[in-house]
Design a protein around this motif. Structure first.
Motif, short mmCIF file in Angstrom:
data_model
loop_
_atom_site.label_atom_id
_atom_site.label_comp_id
_atom_site.label_asym_id
_atom_site.label_seq_id
_atom_site.Cartn_x
_atom_site.Cartn_y
_atom_site.Cartn_z
N VAL A 167 12.62 -22.10 76.84
CA VAL A 167 13.46 -21.40 75.87
C VAL A 167 13.46 -19.89 76.08
O VAL A 167 12.42 -19.28 76.33
CB VAL A 167 12.95 -21.70 74.43
N TYR A 168 14.67 -19.33 76.01
CA TYR A 168 14.77 -17.87 75.89
C TYR A 168 15.80 -17.51 74.83
O TYR A 168 16.64 -18.33 74.46
CB TYR A 168 15.07 -17.20 77.23
N PHE A 169 15.68 -16.29 74.35
CA PHE A 169 16.54 -15.82 73.27
C PHE A 169 17.52 -14.78 73.80
O PHE A 169 17.22 -14.02 74.72
CB PHE A 169 15.71 -15.15 72.17
N ASN B 213 12.68 -13.17 78.43
CA ASN B 213 12.23 -14.08 79.48
C ASN B 213 12.10 -15.48 78.87
O ASN B 213 11.97 -15.61 77.65
CB ASN B 213 10.86 -13.65 80.02
N TYR B 214 12.10 -16.49 79.70
CA TYR B 214 11.97 -17.83 79.13
C TYR B 214 10.51 -18.28 79.10
O TYR B 214 9.70 -17.83 79.90
CB TYR B 214 12.86 -18.84 79.86
N SER B 215 10.23 -19.14 78.13
CA SER B 215 8.91 -19.77 78.03
C SER B 215 9.07 -21.23 78.36
O SER B 215 9.92 -21.91 77.79
CB SER B 215 8.36 -19.62 76.61
N SER B 216 8.24 -21.73 79.29
CA SER B 216 8.44 -23.08 79.83
C SER B 216 7.91 -24.15 78.89
O SER B 216 6.87 -23.97 78.23
CB SER B 216 7.72 -23.22 81.17
N ASN B 217 8.62 -25.27 78.86
CA ASN B 217 8.16 -26.49 78.20
C ASN B 217 7.71 -26.27 76.76
O ASN B 217 6.58 -26.57 76.38
CB ASN B 217 7.03 -27.15 79.01
N ILE B 218 8.62 -25.71 75.98
CA ILE B 218 8.34 -25.42 74.58
C ILE B 218 8.63 -26.66 73.74
O ILE B 218 9.64 -27.34 73.93
CB ILE B 218 9.23 -24.25 74.11
N ASN B 219 7.73 -26.95 72.82
CA ASN B 219 8.00 -28.02 71.87
C ASN B 219 9.05 -27.51 70.88
O ASN B 219 8.77 -26.60 70.09
CB ASN B 219 6.71 -28.39 71.13
N PRO B 220 10.27 -28.07 70.90
CA PRO B 220 11.33 -27.49 70.08
C PRO B 220 11.13 -27.67 68.59
O PRO B 220 11.83 -27.05 67.79
CB PRO B 220 12.60 -28.21 70.57
N THR B 221 10.19 -28.54 68.20
CA THR B 221 9.96 -28.70 66.76
C THR B 221 8.89 -27.74 66.25
O THR B 221 8.61 -27.71 65.05
CB THR B 221 9.54 -30.15 66.43
N SER B 222 8.29 -26.95 67.14
CA SER B 222 7.34 -25.93 66.69
C SER B 222 8.02 -24.57 66.63
O SER B 222 9.01 -24.34 67.33
CB SER B 222 6.16 -25.82 67.65
N GLU B 223 7.47 -23.68 65.82
CA GLU B 223 7.99 -22.32 65.79
C GLU B 223 7.74 -21.65 67.13
O GLU B 223 6.71 -21.89 67.77
CB GLU B 223 7.25 -21.50 64.72
N LEU B 224 8.66 -20.81 67.52
CA LEU B 224 8.47 -20.03 68.75
C LEU B 224 8.66 -18.57 68.40
O LEU B 224 9.71 -18.15 67.90
CB LEU B 224 9.50 -20.46 69.80
N SER B 225 7.60 -17.77 68.60
CA SER B 225 7.70 -16.36 68.22
C SER B 225 7.57 -15.46 69.42
O SER B 225 6.93 -15.80 70.42
CB SER B 225 6.67 -16.01 67.14
N TRP C 153 18.57 -20.51 74.43
CA TRP C 153 19.00 -21.24 75.61
C TRP C 153 17.82 -21.98 76.21
O TRP C 153 16.67 -21.54 76.08
CB TRP C 153 19.53 -20.27 76.68
N ASP C 154 18.13 -23.09 76.90
CA ASP C 154 17.15 -23.76 77.75
C ASP C 154 17.44 -23.35 79.19
O ASP C 154 18.50 -23.68 79.73
CB ASP C 154 17.26 -25.29 77.57
N HIS C 155 16.51 -22.63 79.79
CA HIS C 155 16.65 -22.23 81.19
C HIS C 155 16.53 -23.47 82.08
O HIS C 155 15.62 -24.28 81.90
CB HIS C 155 15.57 -21.21 81.55
N ASP C 156 17.44 -23.60 83.03
CA ASP C 156 17.37 -24.69 84.00
C ASP C 156 17.47 -24.11 85.41
O ASP C 156 18.27 -23.21 85.66
CB ASP C 156 18.51 -25.70 83.78
N ASP C 157 16.65 -24.65 86.30
CA ASP C 157 16.65 -24.15 87.68
C ASP C 157 17.83 -24.70 88.49
O ASP C 157 18.42 -24.00 89.29
CB ASP C 157 15.35 -24.54 88.38
#
Ligand SMILES: [Ca+2]
Ligand SMILES: [Ca+2]
Length: 174
Positions: free
Chosen positions: A75-77, A92-104, A126-130
């Protein structure tokens, strides 16, 4: 003697300027003006010091996981000024984020400014994809400043039909 005169002149000048200052400036709290100090001054800029994505959609719109084989999103914002059509910020993106948890995201050391607090902005995830183009997860539109709300330190962004909700920690610049 001449030195004394100069010092005296300096003293008079500083007294005069202080008086003038006291006479013209009202002692209101920062951001307020008016004879009762109850009128808000529209901030010139708003600085974002922290972004919290409270809710992100757990699945893509077709019901699949964000990445193949049950993969979690990276995820990135992004913040856009919709009024001027400018991209204000991409994290920057953070890899493999649990989308049901808060992301700060702590931005206190950066200088993320919304330069037109009365413009319409959006904040999106966004979900970063390679291997293919990034997946749009969702977002929300907002106007950063609303007169009369007494400059909340945390701007809450949510709505009944929105698939994301957010908290922005902010500082108001005048
Ligand atoms: Ca993906
Ligand atoms: Ca991904």
């Amino acid at each position: 003697m001449k030195l004394n005169k100069i010092i005296l002149m300096g003293l008079i000048l500083s007294v005069l300027t202080n008086c003038q200052k006291d006479g013209t400036e009202k002692r209101c709290d920062k951001g307020y003006t008016g004879s009762n100090c109850d009128q808000e001054i529209t901030p010139t800029k708003i600085q974002i010091t922290k972004i919290v994505a409270k809710t992100l959609p757990p699945f893509d719109t077709d019901g699949s996981t964000w990445d193949p084989a049950g993969g979690k999103p990276d995820v990135y914002f992004q913040i856009n000024d919709l009024t001027s059509s400018n991209v204000v910020f991409v994290s920057n993106y953070s890899s493999n984020i649990n989308p049901t948890s808060e992301l700060s995201l702590d931005l206190s050391g950066s200088n993320l400014l919304l330069n037109s607090p009365l413009n319409k902005y959006s904040i999106v995830a966004w979900d970063h994809d390679d291997l293919d183009s990034d997946d749009f997860m969702g977002g929300i539109q907002f106007i950063p400043y609303h007169k009369g709300e007494k400059f909340p330190k945390i701007i809450q962004l949510n709505c009944s039909g929105c698939n994301t909700s957010w908290e922005l920690t902010v500082e108001y610049l005048f």
